[in-house]
Scaffold this active site. Structure first.
Site, PDB file in Angstrom:
ATOM      1  N   HIS A 198      -0.419   4.524   0.014  1.00 32.28           N
ATOM      2  CA  HIS A 198      -1.116   5.722   0.508  1.00 32.28           C
ATOM      3  C   HIS A 198      -0.493   6.202   1.814  1.00 32.28           C
ATOM      4  O   HIS A 198      -0.442   5.448   2.789  1.00 32.28           O
ATOM      5  CB  HIS A 198      -2.600   5.411   0.716  1.00 32.28           C
ATOM      6  CG  HIS A 198      -3.299   5.021  -0.554  1.00 32.28           C
ATOM      7  ND1 HIS A 198      -3.358   3.733  -0.995  1.00 32.28           N
ATOM      8  CD2 HIS A 198      -3.951   5.781  -1.471  1.00 32.28           C
ATOM      9  CE1 HIS A 198      -4.028   3.698  -2.142  1.00 32.28           C
ATOM     10  NE2 HIS A 198      -4.399   4.930  -2.461  1.00 32.28           N
ATOM     11  N   SER A 236      -5.434  -4.184   2.234  1.00 30.59           N
ATOM     12  CA  SER A 236      -4.596  -3.848   3.390  1.00 30.59           C
ATOM     13  C   SER A 236      -5.240  -4.278   4.707  1.00 30.59           C
ATOM     14  O   SER A 236      -4.546  -4.530   5.692  1.00 30.59           O
ATOM     15  CB  SER A 236      -4.320  -2.347   3.433  1.00 30.59           C
ATOM     16  OG  SER A 236      -3.596  -1.975   2.286  1.00 30.59           O
ATOM     17  N   ASP A 240       0.839  -1.198   0.000  1.00 31.44           N
ATOM     18  CA  ASP A 240       0.000   0.000   0.000  1.00 31.44           C
ATOM     19  C   ASP A 240       0.880   1.258   0.000  1.00 31.44           C
ATOM     20  O   ASP A 240       1.788   1.373   0.827  1.00 31.44           O
ATOM     21  CB  ASP A 240      -0.904  -0.028   1.256  1.00 31.44           C
ATOM     22  CG  ASP A 240      -2.078   0.940   1.178  1.00 31.44           C
ATOM     23  OD1 ASP A 240      -1.905   2.047   0.629  1.00 31.44           O
ATOM     24  OD2 ASP A 240      -3.160   0.598   1.684  1.00 31.44           O
TER      25      ASP A 240
HETATM   26 CO1  B1M Z   1      -5.632   5.454  -4.179  1.00 29.11          CO
HETATM   27  N1  B1M Z   1      -7.230   4.420  -3.761  1.00 29.11           N
HETATM   28  N2  B1M Z   1      -4.976   4.012  -5.293  1.00 29.11           N
HETATM   29  N3  B1M Z   1      -4.199   6.660  -4.619  1.00 29.11           N
HETATM   30  N4  B1M Z   1      -6.627   6.798  -3.345  1.00 29.11           N
HETATM   31  C1  B1M Z   1      -8.147   4.969  -2.781  1.00 29.11           C
HETATM   32  C2  B1M Z   1      -7.803   4.482  -1.384  1.00 29.11           C
HETATM   33  C3  B1M Z   1      -9.550   4.439  -3.290  1.00 29.11           C
HETATM   34  C4  B1M Z   1     -10.619   4.271  -2.202  1.00 29.11           C
HETATM   35  C5  B1M Z   1     -10.032   5.346  -4.418  1.00 29.11           C
HETATM   36  C6  B1M Z   1     -11.356   4.934  -5.020  1.00 29.11           C
HETATM   37  O1  B1M Z   1     -11.429   3.964  -5.745  1.00 29.11           O
HETATM   38  N5  B1M Z   1     -12.418   5.649  -4.733  1.00 29.11           N
HETATM   39  C7  B1M Z   1      -9.124   3.059  -3.946  1.00 29.11           C
HETATM   40  C8  B1M Z   1      -9.134   1.844  -3.013  1.00 29.11           C
HETATM   41  C9  B1M Z   1     -10.198   0.851  -3.383  1.00 29.11           C
HETATM   42  C10 B1M Z   1     -10.117  -0.422  -2.628  1.00 29.11           C
HETATM   43  O2  B1M Z   1      -9.154  -0.881  -2.108  1.00 29.11           O
HETATM   44  N6  B1M Z   1     -11.251  -1.038  -2.585  1.00 29.11           N
HETATM   45  C11 B1M Z   1      -7.723   3.386  -4.428  1.00 29.11           C
HETATM   46  C12 B1M Z   1      -7.037   2.677  -5.435  1.00 29.11           C
HETATM   47  C13 B1M Z   1      -7.834   1.616  -6.138  1.00 29.11           C
HETATM   48  C14 B1M Z   1      -5.691   2.938  -5.777  1.00 29.11           C
HETATM   49  C15 B1M Z   1      -4.812   2.148  -6.776  1.00 29.11           C
HETATM   50  C16 B1M Z   1      -4.952   0.632  -6.724  1.00 29.11           C
HETATM   51  C17 B1M Z   1      -5.141   2.689  -8.181  1.00 29.11           C
HETATM   52  C18 B1M Z   1      -4.416   1.999  -9.313  1.00 29.11           C
HETATM   53  O3  B1M Z   1      -3.228   1.893  -9.341  1.00 29.11           O
HETATM   54  N7  B1M Z   1      -5.212   1.535 -10.239  1.00 29.11           N
HETATM   55  C19 B1M Z   1      -3.407   2.620  -6.365  1.00 29.11           C
HETATM   56  C20 B1M Z   1      -2.870   1.740  -5.241  1.00 29.11           C
HETATM   57  C21 B1M Z   1      -1.404   1.638  -5.215  1.00 29.11           C
HETATM   58  C22 B1M Z   1      -0.964   0.839  -3.986  1.00 29.11           C
HETATM   59  O4  B1M Z   1      -1.195   1.288  -2.854  1.00 29.11           O
HETATM   60  N8  B1M Z   1      -0.342  -0.268  -4.208  1.00 29.11           N
HETATM   61  C23 B1M Z   1      -3.698   3.967  -5.820  1.00 29.11           C
HETATM   62  C24 B1M Z   1      -2.801   5.037  -5.822  1.00 29.11           C
HETATM   63  C25 B1M Z   1      -3.073   6.299  -5.345  1.00 29.11           C
HETATM   64  C26 B1M Z   1      -2.156   7.525  -5.531  1.00 29.11           C
HETATM   65  C27 B1M Z   1      -0.675   7.155  -5.527  1.00 29.11           C
HETATM   66  C28 B1M Z   1      -2.492   8.157  -6.866  1.00 29.11           C
HETATM   67  C29 B1M Z   1      -2.645   8.459  -4.383  1.00 29.11           C
HETATM   68  C30 B1M Z   1      -1.866   8.297  -3.063  1.00 29.11           C
HETATM   69  C31 B1M Z   1      -0.784   9.303  -2.863  1.00 29.11           C
HETATM   70  C32 B1M Z   1      -0.191   9.223  -1.481  1.00 29.11           C
HETATM   71  O5  B1M Z   1      -0.812   8.849  -0.505  1.00 29.11           O
HETATM   72  N9  B1M Z   1       1.054   9.586  -1.422  1.00 29.11           N
HETATM   73  C33 B1M Z   1      -4.058   7.921  -4.143  1.00 29.11           C
HETATM   74  C34 B1M Z   1      -5.083   8.654  -3.476  1.00 29.11           C
HETATM   75  C35 B1M Z   1      -4.741  10.096  -3.148  1.00 29.11           C
HETATM   76  C36 B1M Z   1      -6.324   8.088  -3.115  1.00 29.11           C
HETATM   77  C37 B1M Z   1      -7.563   8.785  -2.492  1.00 29.11           C
HETATM   78  C38 B1M Z   1      -8.254   9.545  -3.606  1.00 29.11           C
HETATM   79  C39 B1M Z   1      -7.327   9.727  -1.325  1.00 29.11           C
HETATM   80  C40 B1M Z   1      -6.528   9.140  -0.166  1.00 29.11           C
HETATM   81  C41 B1M Z   1      -6.121  10.221   0.809  1.00 29.11           C
HETATM   82  O6  B1M Z   1      -4.976  10.635   0.835  1.00 29.11           O
HETATM   83  N10 B1M Z   1      -7.082  10.732   1.593  1.00 29.11           N
HETATM   84  C42 B1M Z   1      -8.376   7.515  -1.987  1.00 29.11           C
HETATM   85  C43 B1M Z   1      -9.855   7.754  -1.865  1.00 29.11           C
HETATM   86  C44 B1M Z   1     -10.372   7.604  -0.451  1.00 29.11           C
HETATM   87  O7  B1M Z   1      -9.667   7.445   0.491  1.00 29.11           O
HETATM   88  N11 B1M Z   1     -11.662   7.570  -0.340  1.00 29.11           N
HETATM   89  C45 B1M Z   1      -7.813   6.415  -2.805  1.00 29.11           C
HETATM   90  C46 B1M Z   1      -6.824  11.758   2.573  1.00 29.11           C
HETATM   91  C47 B1M Z   1      -6.239  11.124   3.847  1.00 29.11           C
HETATM   92  C48 B1M Z   1      -5.967  12.192   4.899  1.00 29.11           C
HETATM   93  O8  B1M Z   1      -7.198  10.213   4.341  1.00 29.11           O
HETATM   94  O9  B1M Z   1      -5.552   8.283   4.382  1.00 29.11           O
HETATM   95  O10 B1M Z   1      -8.019   7.941   4.889  1.00 29.11           O
HETATM   96  P1  B1M Z   1      -6.816   8.804   4.938  1.00 29.11           P
HETATM   97  O11 B1M Z   1      -6.470   9.126   6.465  1.00 29.11           O
HETATM   98  C49 B1M Z   1      -7.423   9.553   7.395  1.00 29.11           C
HETATM   99  C50 B1M Z   1      -8.020   8.416   8.208  1.00 29.11           C
HETATM  100  O12 B1M Z   1      -8.225   7.227   7.462  1.00 29.11           O
HETATM  101  C51 B1M Z   1      -7.075   8.279   9.363  1.00 29.11           C
HETATM  102  O13 B1M Z   1      -6.595   9.592   9.582  1.00 29.11           O
HETATM  103  C52 B1M Z   1      -6.719  10.391   8.406  1.00 29.11           C
HETATM  104  C53 B1M Z   1      -7.531  11.642   8.712  1.00 29.11           C
HETATM  105  O14 B1M Z   1      -7.139  12.296   9.852  1.00 29.11           O
HETATM  106  N12 B1M Z   1      -5.911   7.403   9.273  1.00 29.11           N
HETATM  107  C54 B1M Z   1      -5.314   6.949  10.400  1.00 29.11           C
HETATM  108  C55 B1M Z   1      -5.217   6.926   8.241  1.00 29.11           C
HETATM  109  N13 B1M Z   1      -4.208   6.174   8.647  1.00 29.11           N
HETATM  110  C56 B1M Z   1      -4.237   6.166   9.982  1.00 29.11           C
HETATM  111  C57 B1M Z   1      -3.419   5.522  10.918  1.00 29.11           C
HETATM  112  C58 B1M Z   1      -3.720   5.689  12.273  1.00 29.11           C
HETATM  113  C59 B1M Z   1      -4.772   6.495  12.669  1.00 29.11           C
HETATM  114  C60 B1M Z   1      -5.585   7.132  11.757  1.00 29.11           C
HETATM  115  O15 B1M Z   1      -3.016   5.121  13.251  1.00 29.11           O
HETATM  116  C61 B1M Z   1      -1.961   4.261  12.919  1.00 29.11           C
END
Ligand code: B1M
Length: 215
Positions: A100, A151, A98
């Site tokens: 992200h 994940s 992963d």
């Molecule tokens: Co990706 N991606 N992505 N992506 N991406 C998602 C996660 C997805 C839901 C988008 C969608 O389809 N709507 C989807 C997952 C679907 C699934 O698994 N069912 C997805 C996909 C499919 C993919 C790829 C597979 C796409 C592809 O290649 N075809 C690929 C995966 C690559 C891999 O990981 N092997 C991929 C790639 C990418 C980018 C590289 C382009 C980029 C990431 C850049 C980066 O992080 N450096 C990206 C992005 C930006 C997203 C979305 C749009 C936004 C994620 C984000 O940064 N959100 C995302 C959509 C979504 O999440 N709904 C998506 C903002 C961030 C602050 O939120 O990380 O959730 P988040 O963190 C929150 C809480 O969750 C929590 O605190 C934060 C807020 O305060 N939290 C924690 C998180 N970690 C924590 C740990 C803790 C405590 C709290 O304690 C340990």
């Protein structure tokens, strides 16, 4: 567009030109954490929806992520820091497979600004690397982040591996990331792990859990 809507739009459109000036103006009206939570994350949510529904292609998602990171880096020095550190040590990693890391890095900022030491070992970290770093840095807890549905399975495997290595009671585990649910962690994973495993829906809950672990 009004300032705060423009900020959200900058994330959605991946538009970095003029970003820092807008952030400076925004900081005159509210604090950096609220800007992140209320405006920038709103933009990332839209990005996720557009991508999920096929209306946005991956390179543009990456661009939005870069703008998000630039914005957070610009805001970070202006955040309130309550304590000087030393309250305890948290290891942070995004799990194997992963990439992200925006959420994980927000947790790093919030937790370290509130008196903890954080060892952030980055993305795609296998359990071996996580446990080696935990030992090396003598951390008090391990935090794993992951956004992909797969994940959540990796996290479960990691907890099982920690059981079999006999380190479950040593390390409380905090889990976060968009694919997790509270029920999955507090019911399913809690049953799997012989130590303490907790769910954080956002960075602030991560901080709260760290306070509880160290209490
Ligand atoms: Co990706 N991606 N992505 N992506 N991406 C998602 C996660 C997805 C839901 C988008 C969608 O389809 N709507 C989807 C997952 C679907 C699934 O698994 N069912 C997805 C996909 C499919 C993919 C790829 C597979 C796409 C592809 O290649 N075809 C690929 C995966 C690559 C891999 O990981 N092997 C991929 C790639 C990418 C980018 C590289 C382009 C980029 C990431 C850049 C980066 O992080 N450096 C990206 C992005 C930006 C997203 C979305 C749009 C936004 C994620 C984000 O940064 N959100 C995302 C959509 C979504 O999440 N709904 C998506 C903002 C961030 C602050 O939120 O990380 O959730 P988040 O963190 C929150 C809480 O969750 C929590 O605190 C934060 C807020 O305060 N939290 C924690 C998180 N970690 C924590 C740990 C803790 C405590 C709290 O304690 C340990």
């Amino acid at each position: 567009l009004p300032l705060f809507e423009r900020l959200e739009k900058r994330i959605v459109e991946g538009e970095v030109n003029g970003l820092e000036a807008d952030l400076d103006a925004a900081m005159r009206e509210k604090n950096p954490i609220d800007i992140i939570n209320e405006n920038l994350l709103a933009g990332m949510k839209v990005v996720g929806e557009l991508f999920g529904s096929g209306q946005m292609q991956l390179p543009f998602v990456l661009q939005s992520a870069e703008v998000m990171k630039t914005a957070v880096a610009h805001l970070e020095p202006h955040m309130e820091k309550t304590d000087s550190g030393g309250k305890g040590k948290l290891l942070l990693a995004t799990v194997k497979g992963d990439v992200h890391d925006i959420g994980k890095n927000l947790v790093d900022i919030i937790v370290s600004n509130n008196g903890y030491d954080v060892v952030n070992i980055g993305i795609k970290q296998p359990i071996n690397a996580i446990l080696e770093a935990a030992e090396e840095h003598r951390v008090d807890a391990i935090g794993m982040s992951g956004l992909l549905v797969k994940s959540t399975v990796v996290m479960k495997d990691n907890l099982q591996e920690m059981n079999s290595r006999g380190v479950a009671r040593k390390y409380p585990v905090l889990l976060g990331g968009a694919a997790l649910t509270r029920t999955y962690v507090e019911n399913d994973l809690d049953e799997v792990y012989e130590g303490d495993v907790r769910y954080a829906k956002d960075a602030f809950e991560g901080l709260k859990l760290m306070d509880r672990v160290m209490a």
